[in-house]
Design a protein around this motif. Structure first.
Motif, mmCIF file in Angstrom:
data_model
loop_
_atom_site.group_PDB
_atom_site.id
_atom_site.type_symbol
_atom_site.label_atom_id
_atom_site.label_comp_id
_atom_site.label_asym_id
_atom_site.label_seq_id
_atom_site.Cartn_x
_atom_site.Cartn_y
_atom_site.Cartn_z
ATOM 1 N N PRO A 156 0.817 -1.217 0.000
ATOM 2 C CA PRO A 156 0.000 0.000 0.000
ATOM 3 C C PRO A 156 0.847 1.261 0.000
ATOM 4 O O PRO A 156 0.489 2.251 -0.658
ATOM 5 N N TYR A 157 1.952 1.245 0.707
ATOM 6 C CA TYR A 157 2.832 2.413 0.737
ATOM 7 C C TYR A 157 3.411 2.675 -0.651
ATOM 8 O O TYR A 157 3.400 3.818 -1.143
ATOM 9 N N ALA A 158 3.908 1.631 -1.294
ATOM 10 C CA ALA A 158 4.485 1.794 -2.629
ATOM 11 C C ALA A 158 3.426 2.252 -3.625
ATOM 12 O O ALA A 158 3.675 3.138 -4.450
ATOM 13 N N ALA A 159 2.230 1.679 -3.535
ATOM 14 C CA ALA A 159 1.164 2.072 -4.455
ATOM 15 C C ALA A 159 0.801 3.539 -4.284
ATOM 16 O O ALA A 159 0.604 4.270 -5.261
ATOM 17 N N ALA A 160 0.707 3.978 -3.034
ATOM 18 C CA ALA A 160 0.352 5.374 -2.763
ATOM 19 C C ALA A 160 1.439 6.325 -3.241
ATOM 20 O O ALA A 160 1.155 7.350 -3.871
ATOM 21 N N LYS A 161 2.679 5.994 -2.963
ATOM 22 C CA LYS A 161 3.769 6.895 -3.327
ATOM 23 C C LYS A 161 3.985 6.928 -4.849
ATOM 24 O O LYS A 161 4.394 7.948 -5.406
ATOM 25 N N TRP A 162 3.703 5.816 -5.522
ATOM 26 C CA TRP A 162 3.732 5.799 -6.982
ATOM 27 C C TRP A 162 2.649 6.729 -7.514
ATOM 28 O O TRP A 162 2.872 7.516 -8.438
ATOM 29 N N ALA A 163 1.464 6.657 -6.908
ATOM 30 C CA ALA A 163 0.348 7.497 -7.340
ATOM 31 C C ALA A 163 0.611 8.975 -7.077
ATOM 32 O O ALA A 163 0.151 9.832 -7.840
ATOM 33 N N VAL A 164 1.334 9.282 -6.022
ATOM 34 C CA VAL A 164 1.660 10.682 -5.726
ATOM 35 C C VAL A 164 2.441 11.301 -6.881
ATOM 36 O O VAL A 164 2.255 12.478 -7.228
ATOM 37 N N ILE A 165 3.312 10.517 -7.502
ATOM 38 C CA ILE A 165 4.073 11.039 -8.640
ATOM 39 C C ILE A 165 3.144 11.333 -9.812
ATOM 40 O O ILE A 165 3.261 12.373 -10.478
ATOM 41 N N GLY A 166 2.201 10.450 -10.079
ATOM 42 C CA GLY A 166 1.235 10.711 -11.137
ATOM 43 C C GLY A 166 0.382 11.927 -10.838
ATOM 44 O O GLY A 166 0.068 12.726 -11.743
ATOM 45 N N LEU A 167 -0.007 12.073 -9.573
ATOM 46 C CA LEU A 167 -0.751 13.255 -9.151
ATOM 47 C C LEU A 167 0.063 14.518 -9.393
ATOM 48 O O LEU A 167 -0.435 15.509 -9.956
ATOM 49 N N MET A 168 1.323 14.495 -8.977
ATOM 50 C CA MET A 168 2.178 15.670 -9.141
ATOM 51 C C MET A 168 2.310 16.064 -10.610
ATOM 52 O O MET A 168 2.195 17.246 -10.966
ATOM 53 N N LYS A 169 2.561 15.086 -11.484
ATOM 54 C CA LYS A 169 2.756 15.410 -12.894
ATOM 55 C C LYS A 169 1.482 15.989 -13.508
ATOM 56 O O LYS A 169 1.529 16.914 -14.331
ATOM 57 N N THR A 170 0.350 15.459 -13.092
ATOM 58 C CA THR A 170 -0.921 15.982 -13.584
ATOM 59 C C THR A 170 -1.160 17.397 -13.088
ATOM 60 O O THR A 170 -1.587 18.281 -13.859
ATOM 61 N N VAL A 171 -0.882 17.630 -11.819
ATOM 62 C CA VAL A 171 -1.026 18.974 -11.245
ATOM 63 C C VAL A 171 -0.097 19.954 -11.956
ATOM 64 O O VAL A 171 -0.485 21.094 -12.259
ATOM 65 N N ALA A 172 1.126 19.526 -12.244
ATOM 66 C CA ALA A 172 2.068 20.405 -12.943
ATOM 67 C C ALA A 172 1.543 20.795 -14.314
ATOM 68 O O ALA A 172 1.698 21.946 -14.763
ATOM 69 N N MET A 173 0.889 19.854 -15.003
ATOM 70 C CA MET A 173 0.313 20.155 -16.312
ATOM 71 C C MET A 173 -0.876 21.104 -16.195
ATOM 72 O O MET A 173 -0.998 22.066 -16.953
ATOM 73 N N GLU A 174 -1.750 20.824 -15.246
ATOM 74 C CA GLU A 174 -2.953 21.649 -15.080
ATOM 75 C C GLU A 174 -2.637 23.077 -14.650
ATOM 76 O O GLU A 174 -3.252 24.037 -15.126
ATOM 77 N N LEU A 175 -1.700 23.199 -13.724
ATOM 78 C CA LEU A 175 -1.487 24.495 -13.080
ATOM 79 C C LEU A 175 -0.339 25.308 -13.675
ATOM 80 O O LEU A 175 -0.196 26.490 -13.371
ATOM 81 N N GLY A 176 0.463 24.683 -14.529
ATOM 82 C CA GLY A 176 1.559 25.415 -15.156
ATOM 83 C C GLY A 176 1.118 26.698 -15.845
ATOM 84 O O GLY A 176 1.759 27.740 -15.698
ATOM 85 N N PRO A 177 0.008 26.671 -16.592
ATOM 86 C CA PRO A 177 -0.448 27.895 -17.254
ATOM 87 C C PRO A 177 -0.810 29.031 -16.291
ATOM 88 O O PRO A 177 -0.942 30.181 -16.716
ATOM 89 N N PHE A 178 -0.974 28.699 -15.018
ATOM 90 C CA PHE A 178 -1.303 29.721 -14.018
ATOM 91 C C PHE A 178 -0.071 30.152 -13.223
ATOM 92 O O PHE A 178 -0.180 30.809 -12.182
#
Length: 253
Positions: free
Chosen positions: A144-166
């Motif tokens: 569960p720890y590895a799955a969550a921390k892997w997902a955090v990276i996907g979350l971060m990359k998505t957030v970077a794409m969404e919020l970069g224009p701002f």
């Protein structure tokens, strides 16, 4: 001009090291934690609030308080996390799995959700997510720890794409094993699961890095300060590993 810095799980360990590092450069720092006793001894000059990072209502109320007091936020360090259960996948308890994902993944999402609203309104901001080398390689007996921390990276990359224009940057830090009470508990649990001693587990982890040693919390804090600085103004969507270069993610001794 000093930055307004919010750090979840900032009353101990990596989060406290981050808080001290940002405060040392003159920033205003506000930490959250669920550990009231740890919050009571946070160094003077650092604001502290008891907040459950995985509770949307509590996080909403906290960010409203930030808005009322500071008027905005410049830097978010989404750092809340727990080690979760240590068990073979066939023995994994679903409730423990969900508890681990709630803190490590939901907590990161909620911090980003509430910070994004303020940062978009002001047209600037930096988000740094604490992931783990477990989110790069996996982690035996810590699914569960590895799955969550892997997902955090996907979350971060998505957030970077969404919020970069701002004008908002987002990155993740992946610590390896970091000296302190938390990793000591991990070694104890893993030793029990593997039929080893904690000292043998520690030696194996150190031997699994090119530098042959574990990191200190200050090493992670230094990276967080860099990512929030103007020196990193073109760094976004990146995974910054601070681990002494893991060459064997599942060390044996």
């Amino acid at each position: 001009m000093s930055a307004r810095v919010v750090i979840t799980a900032g009353a101990s360990g990596i989060g406290l090291a981050m808080a001290k590092a940002f405060r040392a450069r003159g920033d205003r720092v506000w930490v959250t934690d669920v550990d009231a006793s740890a919050l009571s001894v946070v160094p003077q000059g650092i604001l502290a609030s008891r907040v459950d990072a995985a509770d949307d209502g509590e996080m909403s109320g906290f960010f409203k308080e930030i808005s009322d007091v500071w008027g905005g936020i410049d830097v978010l360090c989404a750092n809340a996390g727990i080690k979760g259960p240590t068990a073979a996948i066939e023995d994994m308890d679903l409730a423990e799995w969900r508890d681990c994902l709630a803190v490590n993944l939901d907590g990161a999402m909620l911090a980003a959700k509430h910070a994004a609203r303020m940062m978009k309104a002001q047209g600037a901001g930096v988000m740094t997510f604490t992931s783990s080398t477990a989110g790069l390689y996996g982690f035996p007996y810590r699914a569960p720890y590895a799955a969550a921390k892997w997902a955090v990276i996907g979350l971060m990359k998505t957030v970077a794409m969404e919020l970069g224009p701002f004008g908002i940057r987002a990155n993740a830090i992946c610590p390896g094993s970091v000296n302190g009470p938390r990793i000591d508990r991990v070694f104890e649990a893993e030793a029990a699961a593997k039929g080893m001693t904690p000292e043998e587990v520690r030696a194996g982890y150190a031997a699994g890095t090119a530098l042959g040693r574990l990191s200190d919390a200050e090493d992670i804090a230094n990276m967080a300060v860099f990512l929030a600085s103007d020196a990193a103004r073109m760094v976004s969507g990146q995974v910054m590993t601070v681990d002494g270069f893991t060459i064997n993610p599942d060390p044996k001794v």
